[in-house]
Design a protein around this motif. Structure first.
Motif, mmCIF file in Angstrom:
data_model
loop_
_atom_site.group_PDB
_atom_site.id
_atom_site.type_symbol
_atom_site.label_atom_id
_atom_site.label_comp_id
_atom_site.label_asym_id
_atom_site.label_seq_id
_atom_site.Cartn_x
_atom_site.Cartn_y
_atom_site.Cartn_z
ATOM 1 N N LEU A 151 -0.428 2.344 -6.843
ATOM 2 C CA LEU A 151 0.096 1.524 -5.759
ATOM 3 C C LEU A 151 0.002 0.056 -6.129
ATOM 4 O O LEU A 151 -0.946 -0.369 -6.797
ATOM 5 C CB LEU A 151 -0.698 1.782 -4.479
ATOM 6 N N HIS A 152 0.962 -0.719 -5.671
ATOM 7 C CA HIS A 152 0.925 -2.161 -5.875
ATOM 8 C C HIS A 152 -0.407 -2.726 -5.386
ATOM 9 O O HIS A 152 -1.041 -3.538 -6.066
ATOM 10 C CB HIS A 152 2.091 -2.829 -5.143
ATOM 11 N N SER A 153 -0.871 -2.251 -4.232
ATOM 12 C CA SER A 153 -2.130 -2.784 -3.680
ATOM 13 C C SER A 153 -3.315 -2.487 -4.603
ATOM 14 O O SER A 153 -4.199 -3.317 -4.782
ATOM 15 C CB SER A 153 -2.387 -2.203 -2.283
ATOM 16 N N PHE A 154 -3.332 -1.315 -5.221
ATOM 17 C CA PHE A 154 -4.425 -0.997 -6.137
ATOM 18 C C PHE A 154 -4.293 -1.802 -7.432
ATOM 19 O O PHE A 154 -5.300 -2.209 -8.024
ATOM 20 C CB PHE A 154 -4.471 0.509 -6.433
ATOM 21 N N PRO B 207 -16.711 19.795 -0.144
ATOM 22 C CA PRO B 207 -16.062 19.389 1.104
ATOM 23 C C PRO B 207 -14.551 19.603 1.097
ATOM 24 O O PRO B 207 -13.967 19.903 2.129
ATOM 25 C CB PRO B 207 -16.401 17.907 1.213
ATOM 26 N N ARG C 27 -19.375 1.573 5.290
ATOM 27 C CA ARG C 27 -19.018 0.233 4.818
ATOM 28 C C ARG C 27 -17.954 -0.454 5.677
ATOM 29 O O ARG C 27 -17.518 -1.549 5.379
ATOM 30 C CB ARG C 27 -18.536 0.313 3.367
ATOM 31 N N PHE D 94 -24.837 14.498 2.271
ATOM 32 C CA PHE D 94 -23.740 14.108 3.167
ATOM 33 C C PHE D 94 -23.052 12.926 2.491
ATOM 34 O O PHE D 94 -23.291 11.781 2.804
ATOM 35 C CB PHE D 94 -24.317 13.740 4.547
ATOM 36 N N GLY D 95 -22.173 13.253 1.545
ATOM 37 C CA GLY D 95 -21.650 12.223 0.649
ATOM 38 C C GLY D 95 -20.323 11.617 1.060
ATOM 39 O O GLY D 95 -19.765 10.825 0.311
ATOM 40 N N GLU E 58 -4.852 8.763 -1.623
ATOM 41 C CA GLU E 58 -6.092 9.540 -1.604
ATOM 42 C C GLU E 58 -6.244 10.290 -2.916
ATOM 43 O O GLU E 58 -6.054 11.498 -2.986
ATOM 44 C CB GLU E 58 -6.098 10.511 -0.413
ATOM 45 N N HIS F 241 -4.871 11.003 8.017
ATOM 46 C CA HIS F 241 -5.921 10.044 7.633
ATOM 47 C C HIS F 241 -5.331 8.662 7.796
ATOM 48 O O HIS F 241 -4.407 8.288 7.067
ATOM 49 C CB HIS F 241 -6.342 10.231 6.164
ATOM 50 N N ARG G 43 -19.485 6.533 -6.042
ATOM 51 C CA ARG G 43 -20.029 6.540 -4.683
ATOM 52 C C ARG G 43 -19.694 5.240 -3.959
ATOM 53 O O ARG G 43 -19.682 5.183 -2.746
ATOM 54 C CB ARG G 43 -21.540 6.767 -4.705
ATOM 55 N N HIS H 34 0.823 -1.212 0.000
ATOM 56 C CA HIS H 34 0.000 0.000 0.000
ATOM 57 C C HIS H 34 0.854 1.258 0.000
ATOM 58 O O HIS H 34 0.337 2.363 0.084
ATOM 59 C CB HIS H 34 -0.893 0.005 1.238
ATOM 60 N N PHE I 9 -17.345 12.484 -4.544
ATOM 61 C CA PHE I 9 -18.228 13.541 -4.066
ATOM 62 C C PHE I 9 -17.495 14.828 -3.650
ATOM 63 O O PHE I 9 -17.935 15.929 -3.967
ATOM 64 C CB PHE I 9 -18.993 12.969 -2.855
ATOM 65 N N ARG I 10 -16.347 14.654 -2.986
ATOM 66 C CA ARG I 10 -15.659 15.829 -2.446
ATOM 67 C C ARG I 10 -15.143 16.771 -3.524
ATOM 68 O O ARG I 10 -14.944 17.951 -3.294
ATOM 69 C CB ARG I 10 -14.482 15.398 -1.565
ATOM 70 N N TYR I 11 -14.842 16.214 -4.722
ATOM 71 C CA TYR I 11 -14.221 17.025 -5.766
ATOM 72 C C TYR I 11 -15.137 17.307 -6.940
ATOM 73 O O TYR I 11 -14.721 17.898 -7.923
ATOM 74 C CB TYR I 11 -12.935 16.339 -6.259
ATOM 75 N N ARG J 199 -11.148 3.802 9.263
ATOM 76 C CA ARG J 199 -12.105 4.678 8.574
ATOM 77 C C ARG J 199 -13.446 4.520 9.275
ATOM 78 O O ARG J 199 -13.845 3.405 9.596
ATOM 79 C CB ARG J 199 -12.285 4.249 7.109
#
Lengths: 366, 366
Positions: B110-113, A208, A316, A295-296, B45, A308, B82, A107, B64-66, A312
């Protein structure tokens, strides 16, 4: 901080998973295990890697540019790579006896670098083992010493917030305010902001993660100020939402709803509950009032050496909260064309509830 | 900027390489192709991904944030995920006809992704193709419009440098100066610093990537100030080295040697030469004076939307320079216990030489 103790615990985990060497690339994990505080300028520009054998001494591998800082900040042996990391790893692996399994942080390793590691592993006849969250799992429960540092980080952040809040004027731009915040943080003794300060007024607060603009924040509009700093590596993260001048009835409605959701979230936090249940407790308040689709984002996230981190607090996440975890609780409602309101505090999970680390009450219960 | 043209060129490359879809995750590549300027808060992120089919319309996938920022900054269709990016990708792939080869940026994934992408590819029966530098290769040669933006970025950076340099006093700390620099950049209209400003005095200047400390810079000591800003995304990067008070004879010796090496490097730059040859031209001056092991980093790097990009100007880079590339030339000598001197300018490679973008001559030829 007792870095040797942390390394010992990590090494025990390696032995349990039959890993002979772990490469630690994540800056927060590096710092957690060694005290070395350099940040990476993007993941492609590493400022070092910890080379941790399952037994024996860990080493910090870095390049010429960071050598002095590394030697100064850590007790570990510092090895400088002059011909690239892969070539240094090859010689270190040759010098180790009986390496069968070489682990790396999946990661925090680029796919392209993993290909180079794979080629090296093949050459040295070792098995490459991607791991995720191995060190993060140690970091997720905070020690008393860490909680105290987080408390001080929150407290310093609040002091900076109040000094800025007192001096706000409607003609200041979002950028002016963000700059004033970040300057004041550093002057107050913070290492750095823990993320780019968000100052968003009116329409802009409906995003946000708005970037501060050169627009004046103005009077009678919703202003979201989301800020945090690092103190000895430990991050704070707080959002306050307010108006310069007179809030209108809609502002009162939205703000009070968000605060009610925040209190419901905070009220739900205790060891044993799942992160999703906490998210649900807050989200229900907003959904019941008809604002569910506004509230997304998730309700919160862990905070520690990274701003961060795990856990989380999302709809989910089936993870159970445990005593000593530190998370944010930050519901928000975002109405395009009007603006948004978000309120964020940090809490420490306890056996029967939680401790709110924030003391500041500016514009919380209005 | 003509983003559609850039997309067309990228799509042509995809067709040539028989790639049906390219996912672009790198923030600079995203911006180059779409104008979307959000940065990532760490690679884990993401603030969005471009989904580029070999034919037809590209889309910007974000959360959503962007959403508002994305819709405002780009003409592309914005699709909000979402339930996570992988789940959105799955539905987009189902909607596309005949996708056989799905490419992703190996150097910004990333390797994980990549493991998640691999699972998706298997499920959808498509071949996953890691690519590196596909879009970067388009970015490496700058257009006249880009060179003009880089020129303006350099010029604004120099204006900020001079205003700060005029007001320096020995009792200011490194951190005070770094803060003043970054504040002045934003006030002057920069989007952001292009990297964390380096202010290092005395001993601390012996670390090429020193973090600013709370030590006063003092009199009669070497001070390295390495700073850059972003203007419409385009980065500047400049280092000046000076003393407040009187330089001693050693300072004169080292500074003049570094400047001589810089001039040799700049003198060597022209289309057709390899990056290693340019590095060698400068390094030879320093080596001949006996300081070879005190110049431990590469001579320079490309600059554009990223402050560090191709081509690297290092002893090991066999890449040929081409007209329209923009690189830094920044030799340095670092003496532990005493300090360091680095001098850095940006140049545009031309057919018969190069154009130095910097006009500032403060403390260059002393």
């Amino acid at each position: 901080m007792d870095y040797q103790l942390r390394l010992n615990i990590a090494q025990k985990k390696l032995r349990r998973r039959k890993i002979d060497i772990l490469l630690v690339a994540s800056p927060e994990n590096r710092r957690y295990l060694s005290g070395y505080s350099a940040v990476d300028h993007g993941i492609a520009e590493s400022s070092g890697i910890l080379f941790i054998p399952a037994r024996g001494q860990a080493r910090l591998l870095t390049d010429f540019r960071y050598q002095l800082q590394a030697e100064c900040e850590t007790d570990l042996e510092v090895v400088v790579y002059r011909k690239g990391l892969i070539s240094l790893l090859e010689s270190l692996l040759s010098a180790e006896k009986d390496v069968q399994r070489l682990a790396f942080e999946s990661h925090y390793t680029l796919h392209s670098f993993s290909l180079k590691l794979a080629a090296l592993a093949e050459k040295r006849k070792v098995t490459l083992v991607p791991v995720t969250a191995l060190i993060e799992k140690l970091r997720v429960i905070k020690s008393q010493e860490e909680i105290e540092l987080l408390r001080r980080s929150v407290s310093l952040n609040e002091r900076v917030f109040r000094s800025i809040h007192r001096s706000l004027m409607p003609e200041m731009t979002e950028l002016d305010i963000a700059l004033a915040v970040e300057s004041a943080m550093l002057q107050a003794g913070a290492e750095a902001p823990s993320f780019l300060t968000i100052v968003a007024a009116g329409d802009n607060s409906a995003s946000p993660h708005a970037a501060p603009t050169r627009q004046a924040v103005g009077s009678n509009r919703s202003i979201t100020l989301d800020m945090g700093l690092k103190l000895k590596g430990y991050c704070s993260d707080m959002t306050r939402n307010f108006v310069i001048g007179e809030p209108d009835s809609r502002y009162f409605e939205i703000h009070r709803l968000v605060r009610k959701a925040q209190k419901a979230g905070i009220g739900a936090v205790r060891a044993g509950i799942t992160a999703a249940q906490v998210d649900r407790a807050a989200r229900k308040i907003i959904a019941d009032a008809g604002y569910s689709k506004h509230f997304g984002h998730a309700l919160g996230h862990g905070v520690g050496l990274a701003v961060h981190e795990e856990p989380r607090v999302s709809a989910r996440s089936r993870k159970q909260l445990k005593a000593g975890m530190v998370v944010t609780i930050e519901p928000g409602i975002y109405l395009p064309g009007w603006g948004g309101v978000r309120l964020e505090n940090m809490v420490v999970v306890g056996d029967d509830g939680c401790e709110v680390l924030n003391r500041d009450e500016t514009w919380l219960d209005i």
